[in-house]
Scaffold this active site. Structure first.
Site, PDB file in Angstrom:
ATOM      1  N   GLY A 151      41.812  -5.781  30.886  1.00  0.00           N
ATOM      2  CA  GLY A 151      42.500  -5.085  31.722  1.00  0.00           C
ATOM      3  C   GLY A 151      43.769  -4.533  31.373  1.00  0.00           C
ATOM      4  N   GLU A 175      36.364 -13.550  26.050  1.00  0.00           N
ATOM      5  CA  GLU A 175      37.284 -12.580  26.761  1.00  0.00           C
ATOM      6  C   GLU A 175      38.720 -13.141  26.695  1.00  0.00           C
ATOM      7  OE1 GLU A 175      34.979  -9.832  29.647  1.00  0.00           O
ATOM      8  OE2 GLU A 175      35.701 -11.853  30.628  1.00  0.00           O
ATOM      9  N   HIS A 184      34.814 -16.951  34.619  1.00  0.00           N
ATOM     10  CA  HIS A 184      35.729 -15.962  34.064  1.00  0.00           C
ATOM     11  C   HIS A 184      37.010 -16.364  34.257  1.00  0.00           C
ATOM     12  CE1 HIS A 184      37.841 -11.994  34.427  1.00  0.00           C
ATOM     13  NE2 HIS A 184      36.456 -11.559  33.890  1.00  0.00           N
ATOM     14  N   SER A 217      38.915  -5.025  27.747  1.00  0.00           N
ATOM     15  CA  SER A 217      39.259  -3.588  27.416  1.00  0.00           C
ATOM     16  C   SER A 217      38.191  -3.147  26.509  1.00  0.00           C
ATOM     17  CB  SER A 217      40.853  -3.457  26.961  1.00  0.00           C
ATOM     18  OG  SER A 217      41.861  -3.691  27.655  1.00  0.00           O
ATOM     19  N   GLU A 235      39.656 -14.832  35.307  1.00  0.00           N
ATOM     20  CA  GLU A 235      40.345 -14.747  36.546  1.00  0.00           C
ATOM     21  C   GLU A 235      39.883 -15.810  37.667  1.00  0.00           C
ATOM     22  OE1 GLU A 235      38.865 -10.555  37.265  1.00  0.00           O
ATOM     23  OE2 GLU A 235      40.220  -9.930  35.369  1.00  0.00           O
ATOM     24  N   GLY A 292      34.587  -4.473  32.049  1.00  0.00           N
ATOM     25  CA  GLY A 292      35.365  -4.616  33.333  1.00  0.00           C
ATOM     26  C   GLY A 292      35.285  -3.137  34.073  1.00  0.00           C
ATOM     27  N   GLY A 293      36.640  -2.760  33.601  1.00  0.00           N
ATOM     28  CA  GLY A 293      37.034  -1.374  34.073  1.00  0.00           C
ATOM     29  C   GLY A 293      36.224  -0.073  33.569  1.00  0.00           C
ATOM     30  N   ASN A 311      30.885  -5.639  34.475  1.00  0.00           N
ATOM     31  CA  ASN A 311      31.430  -6.822  35.653  1.00  0.00           C
ATOM     32  C   ASN A 311      32.256  -5.893  36.575  1.00  0.00           C
ATOM     33  OD1 ASN A 311      32.984  -8.739  36.914  1.00  0.00           O
ATOM     34  ND2 ASN A 311      34.183  -9.286  35.267  1.00  0.00           N
ATOM     35  N   TRP A 312      31.868  -5.595  37.726  1.00  0.00           N
ATOM     36  CA  TRP A 312      32.562  -4.668  38.696  1.00  0.00           C
ATOM     37  C   TRP A 312      33.757  -5.356  39.160  1.00  0.00           C
ATOM     38  CZ3 TRP A 312      29.056  -1.670  42.145  1.00  0.00           C
ATOM     39  CH2 TRP A 312      27.924  -0.845  41.460  1.00  0.00           C
ATOM     40  N   LYS A 313      33.813  -6.521  39.128  1.00  0.00           N
ATOM     41  CA  LYS A 313      35.066  -7.388  39.803  1.00  0.00           C
ATOM     42  C   LYS A 313      34.825  -7.017  41.196  1.00  0.00           C
ATOM     43  CE  LYS A 313      37.377  -7.669  35.427  1.00  0.00           C
ATOM     44  NZ  LYS A 313      38.440  -7.947  34.617  1.00  0.00           N
TER      45      LYS A 313
HETATM   46  P1  PGA Z   1      38.067  -5.132  31.151  1.00  0.00           P
HETATM   47  O1  PGA Z   1      37.676  -6.487  31.698  1.00  0.00           O
HETATM   48  O2  PGA Z   1      36.992  -4.516  30.480  1.00  0.00           O
HETATM   49  O3  PGA Z   1      38.823  -4.231  32.423  1.00  0.00           O
HETATM   50  O4  PGA Z   1      39.273  -5.583  30.450  1.00  0.00           O
HETATM   51  C1  PGA Z   1      36.488  -7.486  31.245  1.00  0.00           C
HETATM   52  C2  PGA Z   1      36.190  -8.615  32.163  1.00  0.00           C
HETATM   53  O5  PGA Z   1      37.341  -9.220  32.558  1.00  0.00           O
HETATM   54  O6  PGA Z   1      35.157  -9.006  32.214  1.00  0.00           O
END
Ligand code: PGA
Length: 248
Positions: free
Chosen positions: A168, A162, A90, A206, A92, A227-228, A3-5
């Site tokens: 993050g 999640e 998600h 994470s 966010e 994500g990251g 998930n590149w966001k």
């Molecule tokens: P993260 O994000 O791996 O950077 O914690 C995961 C996500 O929100 O999909």
């Protein structure tokens, strides 16, 4: 699933996508790999990933099929770019765009109607966990989606757990903690139908090369939403390798 966001630039993406496609081609054991990219890069993903084993996806879709909804992107539009997956709900989006469980359910429906596989995200905040409300919160989030889908449709989704406090932040849920919630989700899915209980359950928050193996070794963890670490091909591929070793 990466998930590149809201990350990426056209020049940098080319290297990342090409490296991921090359690395993923060596994976075995039926490991499936995908990347959910920002909308402007769907065409680039399609161009560079077509013919590879890596699928691409969108990070959100509109709850509407079409119409006067400025700024929204319809699931059918994503389908025009060969998209396989659509993340919906998600945390966010739930937090910053006030998406309700019902809105997320409508988005999952639109994704399915367009032939996409929704990746339905659920998760609790730290406050909710500490007050003992985890199961109630994620149960409500999942139920809203299951309510609007037929059994057959529900069997075609992916669910991602999640915990908001782990996204993050560098804080990962302990493998046992994540497994407990995944087992709960599995039971909820089972209530919808036997086939629904088999939907892939991803853990996200994470996930890194260092902790992926232990997480993926858990009975009800079928993969990760990354994500990251999905922005670095080396890390992302190392996590895919962990999936190859641990998932069965
Ligand atoms: P993260 O994000 O791996 O950077 O914690 C995961 C996500 O929100 O999909």
């Amino acid at each position: 699933m990466g998930n590149w966001k809201m990350h990426g630039r056209i020049s940098e993406n080319a290297t990342l996508l090409t490296e991921v496609a090359a690395g993923a081609s060596a994976l075995q054991n039926g490991v499936r790999v995908g990347v959910c990219v920002p909308c402007p890069y769907l065409a680039q993903s399609q161009a560079l990933l077509s013919g590879s084993v890596v699928r691409w996806g969108i990070q959100d879709v509109s709850a509407h099929p079409a119409g006067a909804y400025t700024g929204e992107v319809a699931a059918e539009m994503a389908a025009d770019f060969g998209v396989t997956y659509a993340i919906v709900g998600h945390s966010e989006r739930r937090a910053y765009h006030r998406e309700s469980p019902e809105l997320v359910a409508a988005k999952a429906q639109r994704a399915i109607e367009a032939g996409l596989t929704p990746i339905v995200c659920v998760g609790e905040t730290l406050e909710e966990r500490e007050s003992g409300a985890t199961e109630q919160v994620i149960g409500t989030q999942l139920e809203a989606v299951l309510l609007v889908l037929t059994e057959k449709q529900a069997a075609s989704i992916v669910v991602a757990y999640e915990p908001v406090w782990a996204i993050g932040t560098g804080k990962t849920a302990r493998p046992g903690q994540a497994q407990d919630v995944h087992a709960f989700l599995r039971r909820k899915l089972q209530e919808k139908g036997a086939a629904v209980a088999n939907v892939p359950l991803l853990y996200g928050g994470s996930v890194k090369p260092e902790n992926a193996q232990e997480l993926f070794a858990q009975r009800d963890i079928d993969g990760g939403l990354i994500g990251g670490a999905s922005l670095k091909s080396k890390d992302f591929l190392a996590i895919c390798q962990a999936a190859q070793t641990e998932l069965h």
